[in-house]
Every structure is written in C-alpha cells, then in structure tokens.
Scaffold this motif. Structure first.
Motif, mmCIF file in Angstrom:
data_model
loop_
_atom_site.group_PDB
_atom_site.id
_atom_site.type_symbol
_atom_site.label_atom_id
_atom_site.label_comp_id
_atom_site.label_asym_id
_atom_site.label_seq_id
_atom_site.Cartn_x
_atom_site.Cartn_y
_atom_site.Cartn_z
ATOM 1 N N SER A 1 24.860 45.592 60.762
ATOM 2 C CA SER A 1 23.738 46.488 61.045
ATOM 3 C C SER A 1 23.822 47.776 60.234
ATOM 4 N N HIS A 2 25.038 48.166 59.820
ATOM 5 C CA HIS A 2 25.208 49.368 59.003
ATOM 6 C C HIS A 2 25.214 49.062 57.501
ATOM 7 N N VAL A 3 25.489 47.800 57.152
ATOM 8 C CA VAL A 3 25.666 47.442 55.744
ATOM 9 C C VAL A 3 24.396 46.884 55.117
ATOM 10 N N ILE A 4 23.651 46.069 55.877
ATOM 11 C CA ILE A 4 22.510 45.355 55.273
ATOM 12 C C ILE A 4 21.467 46.330 54.737
ATOM 13 N N LYS A 5 20.908 45.980 53.594
ATOM 14 C CA LYS A 5 19.857 46.759 52.946
ATOM 15 C C LYS A 5 18.764 45.807 52.476
ATOM 16 N N PRO A 6 17.502 46.199 52.627
ATOM 17 C CA PRO A 6 16.988 47.484 53.091
ATOM 18 C C PRO A 6 16.917 47.631 54.601
ATOM 19 N N GLY A 7 17.324 46.620 55.356
ATOM 20 C CA GLY A 7 17.272 46.711 56.810
ATOM 21 C C GLY A 7 15.887 46.407 57.346
ATOM 22 N N GLY A 8 15.764 46.478 58.665
ATOM 23 C CA GLY A 8 14.503 46.140 59.308
ATOM 24 C C GLY A 8 13.496 47.276 59.257
ATOM 25 N N ALA A 9 12.236 46.940 59.562
ATOM 26 C CA ALA A 9 11.158 47.942 59.582
ATOM 27 C C ALA A 9 10.000 47.380 60.390
ATOM 28 N N ARG A 10 9.182 48.266 60.923
ATOM 29 C CA ARG A 10 7.965 47.856 61.611
ATOM 30 C C ARG A 10 6.771 48.264 60.755
ATOM 31 N N VAL A 11 5.963 47.285 60.380
ATOM 32 C CA VAL A 11 4.793 47.533 59.540
ATOM 33 C C VAL A 11 3.545 47.200 60.364
ATOM 34 N N PRO A 12 2.891 48.205 60.939
ATOM 35 C CA PRO A 12 1.726 47.922 61.781
ATOM 36 C C PRO A 12 0.542 47.411 60.971
ATOM 37 N N ILE A 13 -0.327 46.665 61.630
ATOM 38 C CA ILE A 13 -1.535 46.121 61.024
ATOM 39 C C ILE A 13 -2.772 46.886 61.502
ATOM 40 N N LYS A 14 -2.796 47.245 62.758
ATOM 41 C CA LYS A 14 -3.959 47.909 63.346
ATOM 42 C C LYS A 14 -4.252 49.226 62.620
ATOM 43 N N GLY A 15 -5.518 49.379 62.218
ATOM 44 C CA GLY A 15 -5.936 50.609 61.562
ATOM 45 C C GLY A 15 -5.523 50.724 60.111
ATOM 46 N N ARG A 16 -4.878 49.701 59.558
ATOM 47 C CA ARG A 16 -4.432 49.741 58.157
ATOM 48 C C ARG A 16 -5.398 48.957 57.268
ATOM 49 N N HIS A 17 -5.307 49.219 55.961
ATOM 50 C CA HIS A 17 -6.145 48.514 54.994
ATOM 51 C C HIS A 17 -5.387 47.282 54.491
ATOM 52 N N VAL A 18 -5.869 46.113 54.853
ATOM 53 C CA VAL A 18 -5.242 44.844 54.471
ATOM 54 C C VAL A 18 -6.116 44.194 53.402
ATOM 55 N N PHE A 19 -5.539 43.982 52.220
ATOM 56 C CA PHE A 19 -6.252 43.421 51.066
ATOM 57 C C PHE A 19 -5.698 42.022 50.804
ATOM 58 N N VAL A 20 -6.563 41.008 50.957
ATOM 59 C CA VAL A 20 -6.119 39.609 50.876
ATOM 60 C C VAL A 20 -6.789 38.923 49.689
ATOM 61 N N THR A 21 -5.993 38.351 48.799
ATOM 62 C CA THR A 21 -6.550 37.586 47.683
ATOM 63 C C THR A 21 -6.589 36.102 48.068
ATOM 64 N N GLY A 22 -7.451 35.353 47.370
ATOM 65 C CA GLY A 22 -7.668 33.974 47.783
ATOM 66 C C GLY A 22 -8.189 33.951 49.210
ATOM 67 N N GLY A 23 -8.995 34.981 49.544
ATOM 68 C CA GLY A 23 -9.371 35.197 50.943
ATOM 69 C C GLY A 23 -10.642 34.521 51.391
ATOM 70 N N SER A 24 -11.241 33.704 50.537
ATOM 71 C CA SER A 24 -12.514 33.090 50.916
ATOM 72 C C SER A 24 -12.343 31.781 51.675
ATOM 73 N N MET A 25 -11.122 31.246 51.715
ATOM 74 C CA MET A 25 -10.889 29.974 52.417
ATOM 75 C C MET A 25 -9.395 29.800 52.697
ATOM 76 N N GLY A 26 -9.067 28.772 53.447
ATOM 77 C CA GLY A 26 -7.672 28.385 53.661
ATOM 78 C C GLY A 26 -6.822 29.456 54.312
ATOM 79 N N ILE A 27 -5.588 29.584 53.818
ATOM 80 C CA ILE A 27 -4.622 30.525 54.396
ATOM 81 C C ILE A 27 -5.130 31.961 54.300
ATOM 82 N N GLY A 28 -5.719 32.322 53.158
ATOM 83 C CA GLY A 28 -6.191 33.689 52.970
ATOM 84 C C GLY A 28 -7.248 34.079 53.988
ATOM 85 N N LEU A 29 -8.204 33.193 54.228
ATOM 86 C CA LEU A 29 -9.248 33.464 55.210
ATOM 87 C C LEU A 29 -8.666 33.575 56.613
ATOM 88 N N ALA A 30 -7.724 32.700 56.942
ATOM 89 C CA ALA A 30 -7.096 32.743 58.271
ATOM 90 C C ALA A 30 -6.318 34.049 58.471
#
Length: 361
Positions: free
Chosen positions: A38-67
């Motif tokens: 827990s002291h050695v690993i890099k870069p370590g853990g982090a919390r990256v919120p989604i709510k209220g953030r700008h999410v830019f998705v490519t290949g977003g018109s179908m399949g995985i990107g749309l989902a």
C-alpha cells in the motif's frame, strides 16, 4: 455418552491452538505484505467521479461506445459522442435522450482526420473522461491480407487513438482540477493473448497497451489516470460483421472465450474508470490474463498486486496448457486440410486419366 461428547470438545479445543500456530503467521505475513504494498505501489488508487463531468466517447454511435455513453448520461455526466456517420450519431443522440432524458453533443469525424479531431475537441471543451473506443477487427491469415487493410486498421485503432489523446490532453493538463481525470483506452483480450487469424488486430490492440503504460507515466503529475479496458468478444454490429469472415479454425479457437453483453462491458468500463484502475478486465478470463501478464504495468491496488505476485505463476501454468491445446487444434486442423486437398487432387488426376483413356483410339 456425555463423556464421549466431552472428549470430542476437548480434542477440538486442542486443535484450535494448533490451527492458530500455523495459520496465524501466514495471515500476519499477508497483512504485513499488503501494508508494504500500500505504501510502495504507484500510482496507487484513485476515485474518478462521473456525475457532473464531461465524458467524451469515440465510436459512440453504436455498440460499446453507445452503451458507455448511455450509462454515463444516466449517471449525470455531460456526454459528447464522436463517430464517422452523422445519421448514426443522430440516432444515438435520440436514443440517449429517450432513455435518460439527457442531451448529448455529437461530432461526425473520422479519427484518422487529425484536423477534424482537433476541431471537434476544441468545440467540445475540456474533457474530464476521454474514452477512446473506436476500432474494428478482421479475422484473416496474414498471407491473405491486403496491406491497405493492415494500414487502415492500424490507422483507426492506433493512430486514431494518438490523434484523440494528442488534442484532448493539453486542456486536461492546463485546466486545474483537484478531482482526477481519466483517459480510457478500449483494447481487447486479443491485446493480452495472440489469437490465430487476428495478426493485424492483435498487433493494433497490443500496441495500445504500450501506449497506455507510457502515457500513465507522462500524465500522473497532472492527476490524470489511464485505464486499459480488455473486453472479450462482444456481439456488437462490428463484431457480427467481422464474424462473417472468420475461418472455421478461428471460430473453433474463439469458442473457448466466453462472450459478453455490451451493457455489461459498458458497466465494467465505467466502474474501472471510477475506481482508477489501470487494467480493466471485464470477466474472469480477462482478470486471469491481467494477473499473468501484468509485467511493468502501473499498480493501483494492493490487493490486486498481491494476487499478481502469488497467482501469476499458477495462471501462467494454466495458460501454457490452454495455448498448447490451441496449437494441437491448429496442427490437427491443418493436417486435415492438407489431406483434404491431397484427396481432391487425387480425384482430379484420376478423372483426368479416365478421360484420356476414353479418348484413346
């Protein structure tokens, strides 16, 4: 009878300290090791919120990107979609609006068009979560490929990803944010393990891992996390089109990998982004591959690092048997194919000789 029960209880009481003697040190060592990690690993853990953030998705018109876009919008994100086809993008926007009530921005651009990508990202504004999902695959043996196909795949899957990150990254670095941002790159289990008939696809997906590992080192000081998503085959429109060209041998080998629903892959992707993971496997097979092939990848979890240290060897042993089985299948298949060809030639030669005998005066 009570004496017998008392004897059993006494034996159990005698065994319990022995269990503690043997198990206790093991537990203590594991806990100490986790503490060190827990002291050695890099870069370590982090919390990256989604709510209220700008999410830019490519290949977003179908399949995985749309989902992914739909689930991100449902979680309160501001979503932008980029893909080539304007009509498909408009359909995707309407579907997201209908299912989530959220409006999204759409950009009709080919990721190979660097100027078009640059302009779209400038119009979209600073991105908090970039999801590089564009890509396609073909299953064909190397000697059967047209080099134009190879270049097209590498341009879309790899160079297109460079174009996106190259022009999304400067604003992400320059605009202050105390909350981590994320760059997610959609690779594949075929980017963890080579598969017959997928030489150019595997080459493109393996390349994304090297890009992701090096990129994480470059952007960590800007509080940006990189994650590499490695889904198994997913029955998207693109996969179903590619499957029509699969050889029977490729289908036989691919059948050993379980498929996933597109919604499940999208959920695993967003969960991985939010948890700040580097490797984001989508099922148990992907998890095993990530443990066995972790190598010099960024470490983000003490527990996962513990698994990598203690389980990598056992998983590698299992993969040796799996890949060995694949080679046996390939060898038998090719032998049967050669025999079939030889039999066909023999039949043709016999028919030709028979025809010549009939013509002899």
């Amino acid at each position: 009878m009570p004496a017998k029960r008392e004897t059993t209880q006494t034996r159990n009481m005698d065994i319990f300290p022995l269990v503690l003697i043997y198990i206790g040190p093991v537990v203590a060592v594991v806990l100490i090791f986790l503490g060190v990690l827990s002291h050695v690993i890099k870069p370590g853990g982090a919390r990256v919120p989604i709510k209220g953030r700008h999410v830019f998705v490519t290949g977003g018109s179908m399949g995985i990107g749309l989902a992914i876009a739909k689930q991100a919008a449902a979680q309160g994100a501001k979503v932008s979609l980029l893909a080539r086809g304007r009509h498909k993008l408009e359909e995707a926007r309407e579907e997201i609006r209908r299912d989530t009530g959220a409006d999204v921005s759409v950009y009709s651009v080919d990721v190979r068009d660097e100027e078009g990508v640059k302009k779209s990202l400038q119009e979209a504004g600073t991105v908090d979560v970039l999801v590089c999902n564009q890509g396609f695959g073909l299953a064909r043996e190397l000697v059967q490929m047209d080099m134009a196909e190879v270049r097209r795949m590498l341009d879309i899957n790899v160079v297109g990803t460079f174009n996106l990150i190259r022009h999304a990254l400067p604003p992400m670095q320059q605009t202050a944010s105390s909350t981590p941002r994320s760059i997610s790159i959609i690779s594949s289990q075929a980017g963890q393990l080579g598969v017959y008939g997928y030489t150019h696809y595997c080459a493109s997906k393996f390349a994304l891992r090297g890009l992701a590992e090096a990129l994480q080192q470059e952007v960590i000081s800007h509080n940006i996390r990189v994650c590499l998503v490695c889904p198994p085959p997913v029955e998207t429109p693109g996969y179903l089109d590619a499957r029509k060209m699969f050889s029977e041998l490729t289908i036989a080998l691919a059948s050993s990998t379980s498929k996933m629903d597109v919604k499940d892959v999208a959920r695993e992707t967003l969960d991985g982004i939010k948890s700040g993971k580097f490797f984001v496997p989508c099922n148990w097979q992907g998890f095993a591959l990530s443990l066995a092939g972790s190598g010099g990848s960024p470490a983000t979890s003490p527990l996962t690092s513990l698994y990598e240290v203690f389980l990598a060897g056992a998983i590698r042993l299992g993969l040796i048997f799996t890949v060995g089985k694949w080679y046996n299948i390939i060898t038998k298949w090719k032998k049967a194919e050669r025999q079939k060809t030889a039999n066909s030639l023999a039949v043709c030669e016999a028919a030709h000789l028979n025809l010549n005998e009939r013509r002899w005066p």
